[in-house]
Design a protein around this motif. Structure first.
Motif, PDB file in Angstrom:
ATOM      1  N   LEU A 351      36.912   6.296 -57.231  1.00  0.00           N
ATOM      2  CA  LEU A 351      36.428   7.676 -57.227  1.00  0.00           C
ATOM      3  C   LEU A 351      37.447   8.627 -56.615  1.00  0.00           C
ATOM      4  CD1 LEU A 351      32.641   7.407 -56.273  1.00  0.00           C
ATOM      5  CD2 LEU A 351      33.695   7.418 -58.524  1.00  0.00           C
ATOM      6  N   MET A 352      38.176   8.178 -55.604  1.00  0.00           N
ATOM      7  CA  MET A 352      39.155   9.035 -54.945  1.00  0.00           C
ATOM      8  C   MET A 352      40.402   9.240 -55.793  1.00  0.00           C
ATOM      9  SD  MET A 352      38.877   7.642 -51.026  1.00  0.00           S
ATOM     10  CE  MET A 352      40.209   8.722 -50.492  1.00  0.00           C
ATOM     11  N   LEU A 357      37.417  12.518 -55.783  1.00  0.00           N
ATOM     12  CA  LEU A 357      36.516  12.532 -54.635  1.00  0.00           C
ATOM     13  C   LEU A 357      37.308  12.755 -53.348  1.00  0.00           C
ATOM     14  CD1 LEU A 357      33.712  12.045 -53.342  1.00  0.00           C
ATOM     15  CD2 LEU A 357      34.306   9.619 -53.241  1.00  0.00           C
ATOM     16  N   GLU A 358      36.828  13.644 -52.504  1.00  0.00           N
ATOM     17  CA  GLU A 358      37.456  13.917 -51.217  1.00  0.00           C
ATOM     18  C   GLU A 358      36.607  13.289 -50.114  1.00  0.00           C
ATOM     19  OE1 GLU A 358      38.113  18.033 -50.677  1.00  0.00           O
ATOM     20  OE2 GLU A 358      39.439  18.253 -52.412  1.00  0.00           O
ATOM     21  N   TYR A 359      37.238  12.429 -49.328  1.00  0.00           N
ATOM     22  CA  TYR A 359      36.552  11.737 -48.239  1.00  0.00           C
ATOM     23  C   TYR A 359      37.456  11.811 -47.024  1.00  0.00           C
ATOM     24  CZ  TYR A 359      33.811   8.144 -45.855  1.00  0.00           C
ATOM     25  OH  TYR A 359      33.027   7.464 -44.962  1.00  0.00           O
ATOM     26  N   PRO A 360      37.257  12.801 -46.145  1.00  0.00           N
ATOM     27  CA  PRO A 360      38.215  13.049 -45.056  1.00  0.00           C
ATOM     28  C   PRO A 360      38.392  11.871 -44.111  1.00  0.00           C
ATOM     29  CG  PRO A 360      36.689  14.899 -45.330  1.00  0.00           C
ATOM     30  CD  PRO A 360      36.169  13.786 -46.164  1.00  0.00           C
ATOM     31  N   ASN A 361      37.343  11.133 -43.819  1.00  0.00           N
ATOM     32  CA  ASN A 361      37.417  10.048 -42.842  1.00  0.00           C
ATOM     33  C   ASN A 361      37.722   8.697 -43.475  1.00  0.00           C
ATOM     34  OD1 ASN A 361      36.704  11.886 -40.811  1.00  0.00           O
ATOM     35  ND2 ASN A 361      34.522  11.536 -41.166  1.00  0.00           N
ATOM     36  N   PHE A 362      38.296   8.723 -44.654  1.00  0.00           N
ATOM     37  CA  PHE A 362      38.522   7.464 -45.364  1.00  0.00           C
ATOM     38  C   PHE A 362      39.476   6.548 -44.595  1.00  0.00           C
ATOM     39  CE2 PHE A 362      41.152   5.007 -48.341  1.00  0.00           C
ATOM     40  CZ  PHE A 362      40.172   4.246 -48.944  1.00  0.00           C
ATOM     41  N   TYR A 363      40.611   7.079 -44.150  1.00  0.00           N
ATOM     42  CA  TYR A 363      41.605   6.228 -43.502  1.00  0.00           C
ATOM     43  C   TYR A 363      41.154   5.798 -42.103  1.00  0.00           C
ATOM     44  CZ  TYR A 363      44.938   6.983 -47.246  1.00  0.00           C
ATOM     45  OH  TYR A 363      45.557   6.987 -48.462  1.00  0.00           O
ATOM     46  N   GLU A 364      40.343   6.597 -41.438  1.00  0.00           N
ATOM     47  CA  GLU A 364      39.806   6.167 -40.149  1.00  0.00           C
ATOM     48  C   GLU A 364      38.869   4.971 -40.327  1.00  0.00           C
ATOM     49  OE1 GLU A 364      38.035   9.316 -38.007  1.00  0.00           O
ATOM     50  OE2 GLU A 364      39.788  10.628 -38.106  1.00  0.00           O
ATOM     51  N   LYS A 365      38.024   5.020 -41.358  1.00  0.00           N
ATOM     52  CA  LYS A 365      37.143   3.888 -41.636  1.00  0.00           C
ATOM     53  C   LYS A 365      37.942   2.668 -42.086  1.00  0.00           C
ATOM     54  CE  LYS A 365      33.342   6.218 -40.885  1.00  0.00           C
ATOM     55  NZ  LYS A 365      32.433   5.894 -39.763  1.00  0.00           N
ATOM     56  N   LEU A 366      38.977   2.902 -42.873  1.00  0.00           N
ATOM     57  CA  LEU A 366      39.815   1.789 -43.314  1.00  0.00           C
ATOM     58  C   LEU A 366      40.546   1.158 -42.134  1.00  0.00           C
ATOM     59  CD1 LEU A 366      40.904   0.218 -45.773  1.00  0.00           C
ATOM     60  CD2 LEU A 366      42.718   1.927 -45.956  1.00  0.00           C
ATOM     61  N   TYR A 367      40.981   1.980 -41.220  1.00  0.00           N
ATOM     62  CA  TYR A 367      41.667   1.484 -40.018  1.00  0.00           C
ATOM     63  C   TYR A 367      40.720   0.632 -39.163  1.00  0.00           C
ATOM     64  CZ  TYR A 367      44.562   1.732 -35.774  1.00  0.00           C
ATOM     65  OH  TYR A 367      45.323   1.430 -34.671  1.00  0.00           O
ATOM     66  N   ALA A 368      39.448   1.023 -39.116  1.00  0.00           N
ATOM     67  CA  ALA A 368      38.472   0.279 -38.321  1.00  0.00           C
ATOM     68  C   ALA A 368      38.139  -1.080 -38.925  1.00  0.00           C
ATOM     69  CB  ALA A 368      37.193   1.105 -38.171  1.00  0.00           C
ATOM     70  N   LEU A 369      38.416  -1.262 -40.210  1.00  0.00           N
ATOM     71  CA  LEU A 369      38.137  -2.552 -40.855  1.00  0.00           C
ATOM     72  C   LEU A 369      39.177  -3.614 -40.523  1.00  0.00           C
ATOM     73  CD1 LEU A 369      37.001  -1.404 -44.430  1.00  0.00           C
ATOM     74  CD2 LEU A 369      35.574  -2.158 -42.532  1.00  0.00           C
ATOM     75  N   LEU A 370      40.277  -3.224 -39.918  1.00  0.00           N
ATOM     76  CA  LEU A 370      41.341  -4.186 -39.609  1.00  0.00           C
ATOM     77  C   LEU A 370      40.981  -4.939 -38.335  1.00  0.00           C
ATOM     78  CD1 LEU A 370      44.514  -2.055 -40.431  1.00  0.00           C
ATOM     79  CD2 LEU A 370      43.354  -3.739 -41.862  1.00  0.00           C
ATOM     80  N   VAL A 371      40.240  -6.001 -38.500  1.00  0.00           N
ATOM     81  CA  VAL A 371      39.827  -6.882 -37.416  1.00  0.00           C
ATOM     82  C   VAL A 371      40.142  -8.317 -37.833  1.00  0.00           C
ATOM     83  CG1 VAL A 371      38.038  -5.336 -36.529  1.00  0.00           C
ATOM     84  CG2 VAL A 371      37.486  -6.954 -38.356  1.00  0.00           C
TER      85      VAL A 371
END
Length: 620
Positions: A351-352, A357-371
């Motif tokens: 979608l992006m 599609l504009e999703y401003p917090n996309f990279y912050e959420k992606l960064y949080a998935l790195l566990v």
């Protein structure tokens, strides 16, 4: 009264197959035998013998097909019917026809029915769907049958398989399947809390308990996922209709048209009404979109939720009229975290990149998935490919690329060897795409890189005068400024750190990792001499694949011993720069053989070593 009922029941059980054939022939021959209709109708039941039910079914089907066009609608009742015997007769026939349809549906979905009998009952239902309104599609009958599939009282896998294999190839069947499923989904959206606190739903006036709602949701998903899309098939199959005269689009406020035109010599297509009715392809897309959007608003069970997310980007998004309508569902799923976010990433990325599609917090959420847990997830291969694709743009700010590179390098210390290989590949691509973060490869001192010609004293002086000077100046050398616990990549201070974790992988116990990390020694800023690494080649790795790769390698030279010479001490001075290892007082006594020359020799070496250390510390 009880004796009369038992007498009638006994009389019904005494009917043979030959008697039922005779009753059917009499019913078809003359109206005077119309009372045979209720008797034959009583045999269409799962509890009846299969042969008796089949004979009654065929007789009643042959009776109703020619008289069906003359029957009034089910809900039409007028005062004139009381005076007209023919109208009363037709109204009575209509009620018996509705009862016949209910019996057929019950016979088709009942677990007590024979599979051959279910097949015949389904064919009879679909035949009346085809002939219900003078050759047009009878959606009410089809809606009733689908409702018995969505809200079953027993297993309905066999009739659903029959419906999919025999009738889903017709475009009007698929169209009204989407229409019915949308209505079912909307009816399940209305939640009513009972006095006991249990959830109940209302559908067509019938209350559905909360326990059966989950079953209905699973059945709706099962049907939706098995309806073939309009595209991707041959034109003959796409334009073939089950009904003789096609169907009209009530949703477009058009009157049913009697003018039809043949398509491909054998199927039919409805003409436009008032020159503004969309083509059948667009109407199918609209109904497909409404059915899926209504379904995705329901409280999906977790297994259905995961299955939908895993296939959404393949079987749903390409066929939606407006894929942006999925943004609420996908962003809500992406915000959940964990494996749900990983599975929602594929569709959200489409979608992006393809639909704006504009999703401003996309990279912050992606960064949080790195566990660390992500390296053991089931869908990790697809996640790492999408992660590499999301970081491919050269317009990403340097701090963001540095944060991802640093977070991945920190994870390389604790993940399995297969995960370390993926991390090296992604960091390789990041360093090549973003030359501005190559300062992380080697940082000689705080704020100094290889390309910086200034001395340490000059940098320290500038650091004192800068705004961040007090914090940075008082930090000791060797302390990593990167905050791995920070959820915001902009606040992680990754640009003030270095990729020292990658340097430790040179001594990794897995040979594949230690060999692959050497690729980062090349100057990746020279794009003409380097190329990106295909992350897909490393995403599906495991201990088994690494072991097979190592055992299958062709070794040119086999080492005979780990050391070229016998070691004389546990550590060597090159492992610890600035340190020397000498003999202690007990060692001097053991090695002394009475000759003062040797003891003085060792003591003299200790004095020189201590003097050298004092000189180095004073110069530092």
């Amino acid at each position: 009264m009880a004796s009369i009922l038992s007498k009638k029941q006994k009389k019904r059980e005494n009917y043979t197959l030959k008697d039922l054939k005779t009753l059917g022939q009499q019913l078809l021959s003359s109206r005077s035998h119309i009372n045979n209709l209720p008797l034959l109708l009583s045999f269409i039941s799962p509890s009846s013998p299969p042969q008796h039910a089949l004979e009654s079914l065929l007789s009643l089907q042959s009776f109703f097909i020619p008289v069906l066009p003359d029957l009034p609608p089910s809900s039409s009742k007028s005062l004139a019917e009381k005076e007209d015997p023919e109208a009363v007769y037709r109204t009575w026939l209509r009620s018996k026809f509705d009862q016949f349809i209910n019996s057929l549906v019950n016979l088709a979905v009942s677990s007590q029915s024979d599979e051959a009998l279910k097949d015949v009952a389904l064919d009879a239902v679909m035949e009346f769907v085809k002939m219900g309104r003078g050759g047009r599609f009878q959606s009410a009958i089809y809606h009733k049958f689908l409702r018995s599939i969505v809200h079953p009282t027993s297993s309905v896998d066999f009739p659903l398989d029959l419906l999919v294999s025999k009738f889903f190839k017709y475009i009007d069947i698929r169209y009204f399947t989407y229409v019915c499923l949308e209505k079912f989904s909307r009816s399940l959206e209305t939640e009513d809390i009972t006095e006991n606190g249990d959830a109940s739903y209302q559908d067509d006036g019938d209350h559905i308990s909360g326990s059966s709602v989950e079953v209905a949701i699973r059945k709706i998903h099962d049907i939706l996922s098995r309806v073939p899309p309009l595209e991707g098939q041959d034109a003959k199959s796409d334009n073939e209709m089950w009904s003789q005269l096609g169907f009209s689009f009530k949703e477009a406020d058009c009157e049913p048209s009697s003018e039809v035109s043949p398509v491909n010599g054998e199927a039919y297509k409805l003409k436009k009404c008032n020159n503004d009715v969309l083509s059948i392809t667009k109407k199918m897309k609209l109904k497909f979109t409404k059915a899926w959007i209504s379904f995705l608003r329901l409280p999906l069970p977790i297994d259905v939720y995961k299955e939908v997310l895993s296939t959404l980007h393949q079987i749903v998004i390409p066929h939606l009229a407006n894929p942006i309508m999925l943004c609420d569902f996908l962003t809500r799923s992406y915000d959940i975290g964990g494996v749900i976010s990983v599975m929602a990433l594929s569709s959200l990325f489409i979608l992006m990149t393809q639909h704006g599609l504009e999703y401003p917090n996309f990279y912050e959420k992606l960064y949080a998935l790195l566990v660390p847990a992500i390296f053991m997830a089931k869908h990790r291969a697809k996640f790492f490919q999408l992660l590499d694709s999301c970081l491919k743009s050269t317009l990403l700010p340097a701090y963001l690329a540095a944060a991802f590179a640093k977070k991945l390098s920190r994870l390389a210390l604790s993940v399995p060897p297969s995960g370390a290989l993926v991390i090296i590949a992604i960091i390789h691509n990041l360093l090549r795409r973003h030359p501005s973060i190559n300062c992380l490869v080697h940082r000689q001192a705080d704020g100094e890189t290889d390309g910086d010609s200034r001395g340490t004293d000059e940098i320290d002086e500038n650091t004192r005068k800068s705004d961040a000077g007090p914090d940075l100046y008082h930090i000791r050398r060797g302390v990593d400024l990167f905050d791995s616990e920070q959820s915001d990549p902009a606040k992680s201070d990754a640009m003030r750190s270095s990729l020292w974790e990658i340097d430790t992988l040179r001594h990794h116990y897995c040979p594949a990792v230690s060999r692959f990390v050497v690729s980062l020694e090349n100057d990746l800023t020279v794009r003409a001499k380097t190329s990106e690494v295909t992350v897909k080649d490393f995403c599906s790795g495991s201990y088994a694949t690494i072991f097979r790769a190592e055992t299958g390698r062709r070794i040119k030279q086999v080492p005979l011993a780990f050391y070229n010479a016998t070691p004389t001490s546990l550590f060597i001075e090159s492992d610890f720069p600035g340190w020397t290892f000498g003999f202690g007082r007990g060692d001097e006594q053991e090695t002394s053989n009475g000759e003062n020359g040797e003891v003085n020799k060792y003591g003299e070496e200790d004095n020189h070593s201590a003097k050298r250390q004092r000189i180095e510390s004073s110069s530092a």
